[in-house]
Design a protein around this motif. Structure first.
Motif, PDB file in Angstrom:
ATOM      1  N   PRO A  82       0.916  -1.360  -0.092  1.00  0.00           N
ATOM      2  CA  PRO A  82      -0.045  -0.006   0.064  1.00  0.00           C
ATOM      3  C   PRO A  82       0.974   1.251   0.021  1.00  0.00           C
ATOM      4  O   PRO A  82       2.121   1.338   0.478  1.00  0.00           O
ATOM      5  CB  PRO A  82      -0.947  -0.060   1.468  1.00  0.00           C
ATOM      6  N   PRO A  83       0.295   2.342  -0.466  1.00  0.00           N
ATOM      7  CA  PRO A  83       1.126   3.617  -0.410  1.00  0.00           C
ATOM      8  C   PRO A  83       1.125   4.451   0.746  1.00  0.00           C
ATOM      9  O   PRO A  83       1.663   5.358   0.913  1.00  0.00           O
ATOM     10  CB  PRO A  83       0.347   4.442  -1.414  1.00  0.00           C
ATOM     11  N   ALA A  84       0.665   3.716   1.959  1.00  0.00           N
ATOM     12  CA  ALA A  84       0.470   4.520   3.253  1.00  0.00           C
ATOM     13  C   ALA A  84       0.483   3.485   4.351  1.00  0.00           C
ATOM     14  O   ALA A  84      -0.028   2.515   4.361  1.00  0.00           O
ATOM     15  CB  ALA A  84      -0.670   5.540   3.293  1.00  0.00           C
ATOM     16  N   GLY A  85       0.906   3.829   5.567  1.00  0.00           N
ATOM     17  CA  GLY A  85       0.913   3.022   6.642  1.00  0.00           C
ATOM     18  C   GLY A  85       1.156   3.763   7.951  1.00  0.00           C
ATOM     19  O   GLY A  85       1.387   4.955   7.923  1.00  0.00           O
ATOM     20  N   PRO A  86       1.180   3.035   9.103  1.00  0.00           N
ATOM     21  CA  PRO A  86       1.390   3.972  10.397  1.00  0.00           C
ATOM     22  C   PRO A  86       2.761   4.202  10.670  1.00  0.00           C
ATOM     23  O   PRO A  86       3.689   3.712  10.062  1.00  0.00           O
ATOM     24  CB  PRO A  86       0.806   2.744  11.487  1.00  0.00           C
ATOM     25  N   THR A  87       2.758   5.439  11.339  1.00  0.00           N
ATOM     26  CA  THR A  87       4.045   5.771  11.648  1.00  0.00           C
ATOM     27  C   THR A  87       5.085   5.036  12.637  1.00  0.00           C
ATOM     28  O   THR A  87       6.118   5.005  12.651  1.00  0.00           O
ATOM     29  CB  THR A  87       3.732   7.150  12.683  1.00  0.00           C
ATOM     30  N   SER A  88       4.396   3.784  13.020  1.00  0.00           N
ATOM     31  CA  SER A  88       5.079   3.049  13.986  1.00  0.00           C
ATOM     32  C   SER A  88       5.862   2.047  13.036  1.00  0.00           C
ATOM     33  O   SER A  88       6.548   1.337  13.647  1.00  0.00           O
ATOM     34  CB  SER A  88       4.078   2.250  14.870  1.00  0.00           C
ATOM     35  N   GLY A  89       5.476   2.105  11.691  1.00  0.00           N
ATOM     36  CA  GLY A  89       6.207   1.024  10.738  1.00  0.00           C
ATOM     37  C   GLY A  89       5.712  -0.171  11.010  1.00  0.00           C
ATOM     38  O   GLY A  89       4.792  -0.457  11.522  1.00  0.00           O
ATOM     39  N   GLY A  90       6.392  -1.353  10.502  1.00  0.00           N
ATOM     40  CA  GLY A  90       6.013  -2.503  10.492  1.00  0.00           C
ATOM     41  C   GLY A  90       5.201  -3.014   9.418  1.00  0.00           C
ATOM     42  O   GLY A  90       4.503  -4.100   9.390  1.00  0.00           O
ATOM     43  N   THR A  91       4.666  -2.321   8.586  1.00  0.00           N
ATOM     44  CA  THR A  91       3.686  -2.656   7.485  1.00  0.00           C
ATOM     45  C   THR A  91       4.659  -3.236   6.464  1.00  0.00           C
ATOM     46  O   THR A  91       5.662  -2.871   6.127  1.00  0.00           O
ATOM     47  CB  THR A  91       3.200  -1.229   6.759  1.00  0.00           C
ATOM     48  N   THR A  92       3.966  -4.291   5.791  1.00  0.00           N
ATOM     49  CA  THR A  92       4.529  -5.184   4.663  1.00  0.00           C
ATOM     50  C   THR A  92       4.065  -4.331   3.320  1.00  0.00           C
ATOM     51  O   THR A  92       2.771  -4.287   3.161  1.00  0.00           O
ATOM     52  CB  THR A  92       4.169  -6.419   4.778  1.00  0.00           C
ATOM     53  N   VAL A  93       5.054  -3.715   2.545  1.00  0.00           N
ATOM     54  CA  VAL A  93       4.671  -3.303   1.273  1.00  0.00           C
ATOM     55  C   VAL A  93       5.336  -4.020   0.185  1.00  0.00           C
ATOM     56  O   VAL A  93       6.361  -4.686   0.345  1.00  0.00           O
ATOM     57  CB  VAL A  93       5.203  -1.857   1.378  1.00  0.00           C
ATOM     58  N   THR A  94       4.524  -4.044  -0.967  1.00  0.00           N
ATOM     59  CA  THR A  94       5.185  -4.815  -2.394  1.00  0.00           C
ATOM     60  C   THR A  94       5.728  -3.753  -3.227  1.00  0.00           C
ATOM     61  O   THR A  94       4.724  -2.688  -3.697  1.00  0.00           O
ATOM     62  CB  THR A  94       3.898  -5.715  -2.527  1.00  0.00           C
ATOM     63  N   LEU A  95       6.789  -3.920  -3.525  1.00  0.00           N
ATOM     64  CA  LEU A  95       7.286  -2.795  -4.392  1.00  0.00           C
ATOM     65  C   LEU A  95       7.579  -3.659  -5.764  1.00  0.00           C
ATOM     66  O   LEU A  95       8.069  -4.774  -5.817  1.00  0.00           O
ATOM     67  CB  LEU A  95       8.689  -2.288  -4.273  1.00  0.00           C
ATOM     68  N   ALA A 119       6.338   8.187  -3.556  1.00  0.00           N
ATOM     69  CA  ALA A 119       6.113   8.457  -2.595  1.00  0.00           C
ATOM     70  C   ALA A 119       5.483   7.367  -1.233  1.00  0.00           C
ATOM     71  O   ALA A 119       4.698   6.598  -2.089  1.00  0.00           O
ATOM     72  CB  ALA A 119       5.023   9.597  -2.457  1.00  0.00           C
ATOM     73  N   TYR A 120       5.643   7.438  -0.099  1.00  0.00           N
ATOM     74  CA  TYR A 120       5.219   6.711   0.773  1.00  0.00           C
ATOM     75  C   TYR A 120       4.645   7.558   2.001  1.00  0.00           C
ATOM     76  O   TYR A 120       5.407   8.079   2.491  1.00  0.00           O
ATOM     77  CB  TYR A 120       5.898   5.514   1.312  1.00  0.00           C
ATOM     78  N   THR A 121       3.403   7.398   2.339  1.00  0.00           N
ATOM     79  CA  THR A 121       2.898   8.425   3.624  1.00  0.00           C
ATOM     80  C   THR A 121       2.485   7.695   4.856  1.00  0.00           C
ATOM     81  O   THR A 121       1.834   6.661   4.945  1.00  0.00           O
ATOM     82  CB  THR A 121       1.455   9.189   3.063  1.00  0.00           C
ATOM     83  N   TYR A 122       3.357   8.367   5.799  1.00  0.00           N
ATOM     84  CA  TYR A 122       3.033   7.635   7.146  1.00  0.00           C
ATOM     85  C   TYR A 122       1.876   8.319   7.755  1.00  0.00           C
ATOM     86  O   TYR A 122       1.877   9.618   7.697  1.00  0.00           O
ATOM     87  CB  TYR A 122       4.206   7.958   8.205  1.00  0.00           C
ATOM     88  N   THR A 123       0.979   7.599   8.257  1.00  0.00           N
ATOM     89  CA  THR A 123      -0.247   8.236   8.824  1.00  0.00           C
ATOM     90  C   THR A 123      -0.167   7.839  10.372  1.00  0.00           C
ATOM     91  O   THR A 123       0.057   6.782  10.945  1.00  0.00           O
ATOM     92  CB  THR A 123      -1.425   7.551   8.326  1.00  0.00           C
ATOM     93  N   ALA A 124      -0.663   8.970  11.054  1.00  0.00           N
ATOM     94  CA  ALA A 124      -0.658   9.002  12.432  1.00  0.00           C
ATOM     95  C   ALA A 124      -1.989   8.188  13.028  1.00  0.00           C
ATOM     96  O   ALA A 124      -3.065   7.849  12.411  1.00  0.00           O
ATOM     97  CB  ALA A 124      -1.070  10.166  13.066  1.00  0.00           C
ATOM     98  N   PRO A 125      -1.766   7.264  14.263  1.00  0.00           N
ATOM     99  CA  PRO A 125      -2.877   6.463  14.524  1.00  0.00           C
ATOM    100  C   PRO A 125      -4.000   7.379  14.821  1.00  0.00           C
ATOM    101  O   PRO A 125      -4.066   8.590  15.264  1.00  0.00           O
ATOM    102  CB  PRO A 125      -2.625   5.614  15.915  1.00  0.00           C
TER     103      PRO A 125
END
Length: 81
Positions: free
Chosen positions: A5-18, A72-78
């Protein structure tokens, strides 16, 4: 190249596929200036785990052929509770 996905939480740990081309020789993946753990799946795909971060950062993949154009990858706040 694309990132899903192009976005995920600020805590990291998101699995992204490039996805793209020439990824089998990847030596580094960065989100902004932070390195990410990654696994090459094929010449056209790799999976990375996002480090912690904030805001919108540029994702790059480094291979023996050079460094990719950034995405671009966007970190989102919880959400506030």
């Amino acid at each position: 190249m694309s990132v899903v996905p192009p976005a995920g939480p600020t805590s990291g740990g998101t699995t992204v596929t490039l996805t793209g081309s020439g990824l089998s020789g990847a030596t580094a993946v960065t989100f902004g200036s932070a390195p990410a753990a990654f696994t090459v799946v094929s010449d056209s795909s790799l999976v990375a785990t996002t480090p912690t971060g904030s805001g919108t950062v540029q994702v790059t993949v480094t291979t023996p052929g050079g460094t990719s154009n950034s995405l671009a990858y966007t970190y989102t706040a919880p959400p506030a509770i």
